[in-house]
Design a protein around this motif. Structure first.
Motif, PDB file in Angstrom:
ATOM      1  N   ASN A 153      30.108  32.683  37.142  1.00  0.00           N
ATOM      2  CA  ASN A 153      30.767  32.451  35.851  1.00  0.00           C
ATOM      3  C   ASN A 153      31.275  33.690  35.350  1.00  0.00           C
ATOM      4  N   LEU A 154      30.816  34.832  35.145  1.00  0.00           N
ATOM      5  CA  LEU A 154      31.241  36.055  35.053  1.00  0.00           C
ATOM      6  C   LEU A 154      32.364  36.538  36.068  1.00  0.00           C
ATOM      7  N   VAL A 155      32.006  36.207  37.295  1.00  0.00           N
ATOM      8  CA  VAL A 155      32.997  36.374  38.232  1.00  0.00           C
ATOM      9  C   VAL A 155      34.246  35.929  38.036  1.00  0.00           C
ATOM     10  N   VAL A 156      34.216  34.600  37.635  1.00  0.00           N
ATOM     11  CA  VAL A 156      35.391  33.768  37.302  1.00  0.00           C
ATOM     12  C   VAL A 156      36.078  34.457  35.962  1.00  0.00           C
ATOM     13  N   SER A 157      35.436  34.864  35.003  1.00  0.00           N
ATOM     14  CA  SER A 157      35.869  35.355  33.980  1.00  0.00           C
ATOM     15  C   SER A 157      36.816  36.773  34.260  1.00  0.00           C
ATOM     16  N   GLU A 158      36.113  37.578  35.125  1.00  0.00           N
ATOM     17  CA  GLU A 158      36.596  38.761  35.699  1.00  0.00           C
ATOM     18  C   GLU A 158      38.084  38.242  36.272  1.00  0.00           C
ATOM     19  N   ILE A 192      41.857  30.296  42.576  1.00  0.00           N
ATOM     20  CA  ILE A 192      41.118  28.997  43.046  1.00  0.00           C
ATOM     21  C   ILE A 192      40.187  29.344  43.881  1.00  0.00           C
ATOM     22  N   HIS A 193      39.962  30.468  44.696  1.00  0.00           N
ATOM     23  CA  HIS A 193      38.876  30.999  45.466  1.00  0.00           C
ATOM     24  C   HIS A 193      37.444  31.021  44.585  1.00  0.00           C
ATOM     25  N   ALA A 194      37.876  31.927  43.363  1.00  0.00           N
ATOM     26  CA  ALA A 194      36.759  32.147  42.491  1.00  0.00           C
ATOM     27  C   ALA A 194      36.270  30.738  41.812  1.00  0.00           C
ATOM     28  N   ARG A 229      33.250  21.658  33.602  1.00  0.00           N
ATOM     29  CA  ARG A 229      34.592  20.724  33.010  1.00  0.00           C
ATOM     30  C   ARG A 229      35.560  21.781  32.792  1.00  0.00           C
ATOM     31  N   LEU A 230      35.248  22.645  32.352  1.00  0.00           N
ATOM     32  CA  LEU A 230      36.357  23.886  32.126  1.00  0.00           C
ATOM     33  C   LEU A 230      37.053  24.369  33.617  1.00  0.00           C
ATOM     34  N   VAL A 231      35.995  24.411  34.449  1.00  0.00           N
ATOM     35  CA  VAL A 231      36.608  24.909  35.880  1.00  0.00           C
ATOM     36  C   VAL A 231      37.368  23.900  36.481  1.00  0.00           C
TER      37      VAL A 231
END
Length: 322
Positions: A153-158, A192-194, A229-231
């Motif tokens: 989740n934090l990786v996606v945010s970054e 997209i990868h993250a 759902r957000l992803v």
């Protein structure tokens, strides 16, 4: 087996009370007040999630100062890394999840520092195991699964440049569409990868789905469902944008795009099992399937064009030689 579990609950409650007394009598009243809030939110024994007012008390620690926010995250991490009790670990992770979703920026910032210095597995729960009985061993798998999701989740945010939860407002969604349309192909592919990695972590679920009958596990799955759902939305907007740009993608970008779509499809079954057809979003899966088919067709056509070009060049060289 029941006796051992009951004994642990009693010992855990006594340990919590002892920790609270020790913390209150500490010579550092500011830090002790913060630790008391964390202890009350992550108690032993009960398999219910922390109450709303306990979570609110933790989140409010980010209001006063950076020092208080730092003490909050430090106390929470200390609690998480010092326990071998599966319920305490899950409550710590649930509290971290609420900080990510509802916490003030200063709290999230302190949490991100752990990710920055600790790396991808900064929660350090890859080997967590509560061996009290078969059930706690099964629930330990949920701890490892949940920790991996929060880390991603934090990786996606970054990667996206902002937290998923900050994108709920309609005006933000409108700006996001403008940003996506002006983004580079490489940036969209990295996004997209993250995002797909997050979906894969969700789909790589423990096989003890029956443990969702426990209110703590049920609430955790519900919260993860909100994130997913957000992803889904973020994946959908980027896939649609790259589909429109398909002819401008390079061969390496096509390959990366196709691999991500394939990986996303591969985790569909696990996600469906977890949410029992909730969050299905058939439109997204149809978009992924159609885009993947177009990618394969275009790649095949380009491959044939490349072969024809090679034959023409060979014929030209042969004619010159003769």
């Amino acid at each position: 087996m029941g006796y051992r579990k009951n004994l642990r609950i009693v010992c855990g409650n006594l340990k919590d009370k002892g920790s609270l007394i020790k913390t209150v009598l500490s010579s550092k009243p500011h830090k002790s007040a913060v630790r008391c809030v964390i202890l009350r939110a992550t108690t032993h024994g009960s398999s219910s999630p922390p109450s709303n007012h306990r979570i609110a008390a933790v989140i409010s620690l980010g209001l006063e100062s950076k020092t208080e926010a730092c003490s909050c995250i430090q106390a929470l991490m200390d609690r998480l890394h010092s326990t071998s009790d599966v319920l305490v670990a899950l409550k710590c992770l649930y509290t971290i999840h609420n900080i990510i979703g509802k916490g003030f920026f200063i709290l999230k910032d302190q949490l991100s520092m752990y990710e920055y210095f600790g790396g991808r597995n900064f929660l350090k729960l890859l080997t967590f195991r509560d061996g009290l009985d078969p059930e706690t061993r099964e629930m330990s798998k949920w701890v490892r699964w949940y920790a991996a999701i929060l880390e991603q989740n934090l990786v996606v945010s970054e990667v996206l440049g902002c937290h998923l939860y900050s994108k709920r407002a309609k005006n933000v969604i409108g700006k996001e569409k403008d940003n996506i349309s002006s983004s580079l192909n490489s940036d969209l592919l990295n996004d997209i990868h993250a995002l797909v990695e997050f979906a894969c972590q969700v789909g790589d679920l423990p096989d003890s789905l029956h443990l969702q009958r426990k209110s703590l596990v049920y609430e955790i799955v519900r919260s993860v469902g909100e994130d997913y759902r957000l992803v889904q939305r973020e994946i959908g907007t980027r896939v649609a944008e790259l589909e429109a740009r398909m002819m401008s993608l390079s061969s390496s970008e096509w390959t990366q795009f196709l691999n991500s779509l394939t990986k996303f499809e591969d985790c569909k079954e696990g996600i469906s099992l977890l949410f029992r057809n909730r969050n299905r979003n058939d439109e997204l899966w149809d978009l992924v399937k159609e885009t993947k088919a177009k990618l394969v067709a275009v790649m095949k056509d380009r491959g044939n064009d490349g072969k024809r070009t090679l034959v023409v060049r060979l014929l030209q060289r042969t004619s010159r030689a003769s």
